[in-house]
Enzyme design. Structure first.
Site, PDB file in Angstrom:
ATOM      1  N   ASP A  68       0.820  -1.214   0.000  1.00 53.96           N
ATOM      2  CA  ASP A  68       0.000   0.000   0.000  1.00 53.96           C
ATOM      3  C   ASP A  68       0.855   1.266   0.000  1.00 53.96           C
ATOM      4  O   ASP A  68       0.499   2.260  -0.623  1.00 53.96           O
ATOM      5  CB  ASP A  68      -0.930  -0.001   1.218  1.00 53.96           C
ATOM      6  CG  ASP A  68      -2.077  -0.990   1.062  1.00 53.96           C
ATOM      7  OD1 ASP A  68      -2.405  -1.333  -0.085  1.00 53.96           O
ATOM      8  OD2 ASP A  68      -2.642  -1.409   2.084  1.00 53.96           O
ATOM      9  N   GLY A  69       2.009   1.232   0.710  1.00 56.25           N
ATOM     10  CA  GLY A  69       2.883   2.393   0.726  1.00 56.25           C
ATOM     11  C   GLY A  69       3.381   2.745  -0.660  1.00 56.25           C
ATOM     12  O   GLY A  69       3.465   3.930  -1.025  1.00 56.25           O
ATOM     13  N   ASP A 142      -3.613  10.276   4.866  1.00 52.06           N
ATOM     14  CA  ASP A 142      -3.913  11.004   6.095  1.00 52.06           C
ATOM     15  C   ASP A 142      -2.882  12.061   6.445  1.00 52.06           C
ATOM     16  O   ASP A 142      -1.767  12.077   5.929  1.00 52.06           O
ATOM     17  CB  ASP A 142      -4.064  10.033   7.272  1.00 52.06           C
ATOM     18  CG  ASP A 142      -2.890   9.064   7.413  1.00 52.06           C
ATOM     19  OD1 ASP A 142      -1.744   9.493   7.198  1.00 52.06           O
ATOM     20  OD2 ASP A 142      -3.125   7.886   7.740  1.00 52.06           O
TER      21      ASP A 142
END
Length: 283
Positions: A68-69, A142
């Site tokens: 995901d990173g 985020d």
């Protein structure tokens, strides 16, 4: 058709998966481009390497290979060019990946057009010291504001309009997108939000209250966040898990919906609930 290949070779099987992707794309007659930094690892392959990021405007889409990173980083990398990203999981969870490493045969759908592109909301974070803009960033997951090296709780003040204010005493605050709701915000007890719902999620980290909970604001909201830590101590502001920036109590962070969005390719017909079940509940 031209694709930018963006792999994370620090993954244990990152190179192997990447070479398999190259093989599949060649079979399909798709032109492959890669940043020049990968030239040594892919020497001998029929790939065009580039150093000028303006080349990104020449591609039809980008394929990110990793976890995901990697996909988040790739979305930042390509978002200003308004190009879509397909994530291929070469890690463990890979919640945002469109394909697993065993599903590379489905890359043919890129040629046939059997895929959809999801527009994922991003948030804009602007850091001010006084009236001076110090830093600006669009975030895919985020924004996190937390205490620095001190062990004391911080006092957070969040303004959600001209007069409405919220206060928290906590280790930190997470402000997440719907995509980011399954990342750090979830670990801190925040809700899971369908990525098709444009919203801004505010989640306190270890709040000093029995009743402090996450809040979900509509996507057009603007949040202004200030923090006061222990005397003389600085706090830390970070976007999408990148290196933190030290801030003091004279700083404020303004968070709102970004003017651009991330475009994520979905080849499989899995719903949001299907992905949750496979990636989280199934684990």
């Amino acid at each position: 058709m031209t694709v930018i290949l963006y792999p994370n070779l620090t993954r244990e099987n990152g190179l192997e998966v990447s070479l398999n992707v190259v093989t599949e794309l060649k079979k399909l007659g798709i032109k492959i481009m890669m940043p020049e930094e990968f030239k040594e690892d892919f020497r001998g392959q029929k790939i065009e390497f580039y150093s000028d990021t303006d080349k990104l405007s020449d591609c039809d889409f980008l394929i990110a290979i990793g976890g995901d990173g990697t996909i988040i980083h790739a979305a930042h990398y390509i978002s200003e060019f308004d190009k879509p990203v397909l994530g291929i999981n070469a890690g463990t969870l890979g919640f945002m990946a469109g394909l697993e490493k065993e599903e590379l045969g489905l890359l043919k759908n890129l040629i046939s057009g059997e895929y959809v592109v999801e527009n994922r909301m991003m948030i804009s974070a602007k850091l001010y010291e006084g009236d001076k803009l110090m830093y600006e960033r669009n975030c895919f997951n985020d924004v996190v504001v937390s205490r620095g090296g001190n062990m004391r709780l911080c006092d957070f003040q969040i303004q959600t309009g001209k007069s409405s204010k919220l206060t928290y005493r906590a280790d930190g605050i997470i402000v997440a997108t719907p995509t980011g709701s399954t990342a750090y915000s979830l670990s801190a007890g925040g809700p899971v939000v369908d990525t098709s719902i444009e919203s801004i999620i505010l989640t306190p980290i270890c709040p000093h209250s029995l009743f402090a909970r996450s809040l979900i604001f509509n996507g057009e909201s603007e949040l202004t966040l200030k923090v006061k830590g222990a005397d003389g101590e600085k706090n830390v502001f970070s976007c999408d898990g990148e290196a933190g920036i030290e801030i003091n109590e004279n700083c404020r962070i303004v968070i709102s919906k970004a003017q651009i969005s991330a475009k994520i390719i979905k080849i499989k017909a899995d719903s949001f609930a299907d992905i949750l079940s496979k990636k989280f509940i199934g684990r």
